[in-house]
Design a protein around this motif. Structure first.
Motif, PDB file in Angstrom:
ATOM      1  N   LYS A  17      31.170  32.612  34.890  1.00  0.00           N
ATOM      2  CA  LYS A  17      31.922  33.769  34.374  1.00  0.00           C
ATOM      3  C   LYS A  17      32.842  33.396  33.212  1.00  0.00           C
ATOM      4  N   ASP A  36      42.065  34.263  36.747  1.00  0.00           N
ATOM      5  CA  ASP A  36      42.623  33.039  37.346  1.00  0.00           C
ATOM      6  C   ASP A  36      43.618  32.368  36.391  1.00  0.00           C
ATOM      7  N   ARG A  60      45.756  36.261  46.956  1.00  0.00           N
ATOM      8  CA  ARG A  60      45.077  37.560  46.785  1.00  0.00           C
ATOM      9  C   ARG A  60      46.047  38.640  46.287  1.00  0.00           C
ATOM     10  N   GLY A  82      36.027  34.579  41.863  1.00  0.00           N
ATOM     11  CA  GLY A  82      34.914  34.970  42.730  1.00  0.00           C
ATOM     12  C   GLY A  82      35.291  35.905  43.871  1.00  0.00           C
ATOM     13  N   ARG A 120      38.629  24.234  43.463  1.00  0.00           N
ATOM     14  CA  ARG A 120      38.333  25.452  44.230  1.00  0.00           C
ATOM     15  C   ARG A 120      38.646  25.234  45.709  1.00  0.00           C
ATOM     16  N   LEU A 122      38.658  26.939  48.325  1.00  0.00           N
ATOM     17  CA  LEU A 122      37.796  27.471  49.391  1.00  0.00           C
ATOM     18  C   LEU A 122      36.546  26.625  49.607  1.00  0.00           C
ATOM     19  N   ARG A 139      29.604  37.830  50.816  1.00  0.00           N
ATOM     20  CA  ARG A 139      29.975  38.590  49.614  1.00  0.00           C
ATOM     21  C   ARG A 139      28.806  39.216  48.857  1.00  0.00           C
TER      22      ARG A 139
HETATM   23  C1  S3P Z   1      37.838  32.120  44.480  1.00  0.00           C
HETATM   24  C2  S3P Z   1      37.293  31.834  43.249  1.00  0.00           C
HETATM   25  C3  S3P Z   1      38.036  31.107  42.214  1.00  0.00           C
HETATM   26  C4  S3P Z   1      39.541  31.313  42.395  1.00  0.00           C
HETATM   27  C5  S3P Z   1      39.962  30.948  43.773  1.00  0.00           C
HETATM   28  C6  S3P Z   1      39.228  31.777  44.848  1.00  0.00           C
HETATM   29  C7  S3P Z   1      36.997  32.838  45.470  1.00  0.00           C
HETATM   30  O1  S3P Z   1      37.632  31.555  40.920  1.00  0.00           O
HETATM   31  O2  S3P Z   1      39.889  32.639  42.106  1.00  0.00           O
HETATM   32  O3  S3P Z   1      39.708  29.588  43.958  1.00  0.00           O
HETATM   33  O4  S3P Z   1      37.542  33.357  46.466  1.00  0.00           O
HETATM   34  O5  S3P Z   1      35.754  32.917  45.261  1.00  0.00           O
HETATM   35  P1  S3P Z   1      36.224  31.145  40.214  1.00  0.00           P
HETATM   36  O6  S3P Z   1      35.200  32.125  40.709  1.00  0.00           O
HETATM   37  O7  S3P Z   1      36.510  31.338  38.766  1.00  0.00           O
HETATM   38  O8  S3P Z   1      35.926  29.753  40.589  1.00  0.00           O
END
Ligand code: S3P
Length: 176
Positions: A17, A36, A60, A82, A120, A122, A139
């Motif tokens: 993205k 982000d 969030r 994401g 990341r 998660l 998702r």
């Molecule tokens: C997340 C994706 C990350 C970032 C965070 C959580 C998610 O962004 O917002 O780590 O929950 O999928 P990217 O999709 O740019 O890695």
């Protein structure tokens, strides 16, 4: 129908993205924003720091604020995190602000792309592949609500940009 003002990129971590969004913005002469990056700037903390110090719920909340702010702008390419799809209020604001393009990729591609760095939270599990598969499964239905989906697995960022431009031209919403 609303005038389409922005192009919003959604999709799982590692689908490209940010790289695609930056190139697309240059190509069509739009400003670029990454939610982000905005969260990091506004909070003076990196995403891993926010997760470590405050937890996912806090992140969030910050993400929802960032989405609300960017969705109020025009002529932007907006790359999102994401997990932006997890809150319907985010998606409602983004849908109102423009068209939504989802970038996808297989779990193999995601694991490969995301193992290059540790930013990341998660995916910081012992079994990254399992973490990716579980989150993707939860998702998938949310990403599928996009106006258009592109599997980026075998494509370069520039090819993805071309495909997005073809899509928006077909819709007649943009000069692109
Ligand atoms: C997340 C994706 C990350 C970032 C965070 C959580 C998610 O962004 O917002 O780590 O929950 O999928 P990217 O999709 O740019 O890695």
């Amino acid at each position: 129908m609303n005038m389409m003002k922005n192009i919003v990129l959604i999709g799982f971590m590692g689908t490209g993205k940010t790289s695609v969004g930056k190139l697309l913005a240059v190509k069509i002469g739009y400003a670029f924003v990454d939610t982000d990056a905005k969260i990091e700037e506004d909070n003076h903390l990196t995403i891993p720091e926010i997760f470590a110090q405050h937890g996912e719920f806090y992140f969030r909340e910050r993400e929802a604020e960032a989405v609300k702010a960017v969705a109020a702008e025009d002529n932007m390419v907006i790359s999102t995190g994401g997990g932006v799809v997890l809150r319907e209020e985010n998606m409602a604001a983004l849908r109102q602000s423009g068209c939504i393009v989802a970038l996808t990729a297989s779990a193999d591609v995601i694991v490969e792309r995301t193992s290059r760095n540790n930013d990341r939270p998660l995916l910081e599990s012992e079994n990254r592949r399992r973490a990716v598969e579980e989150l993707m499964q939860q998702r998938a239905v949310l990403y599928a609500k996009a106006d258009y989906m592109i599997d980026t697995g075998n494509m370069t960022p520039l090819q993805v940009v071309e495909e997005i431009c073809d899509f928006v031209r077909r819709r007649g919403d943009f000069r692109a």
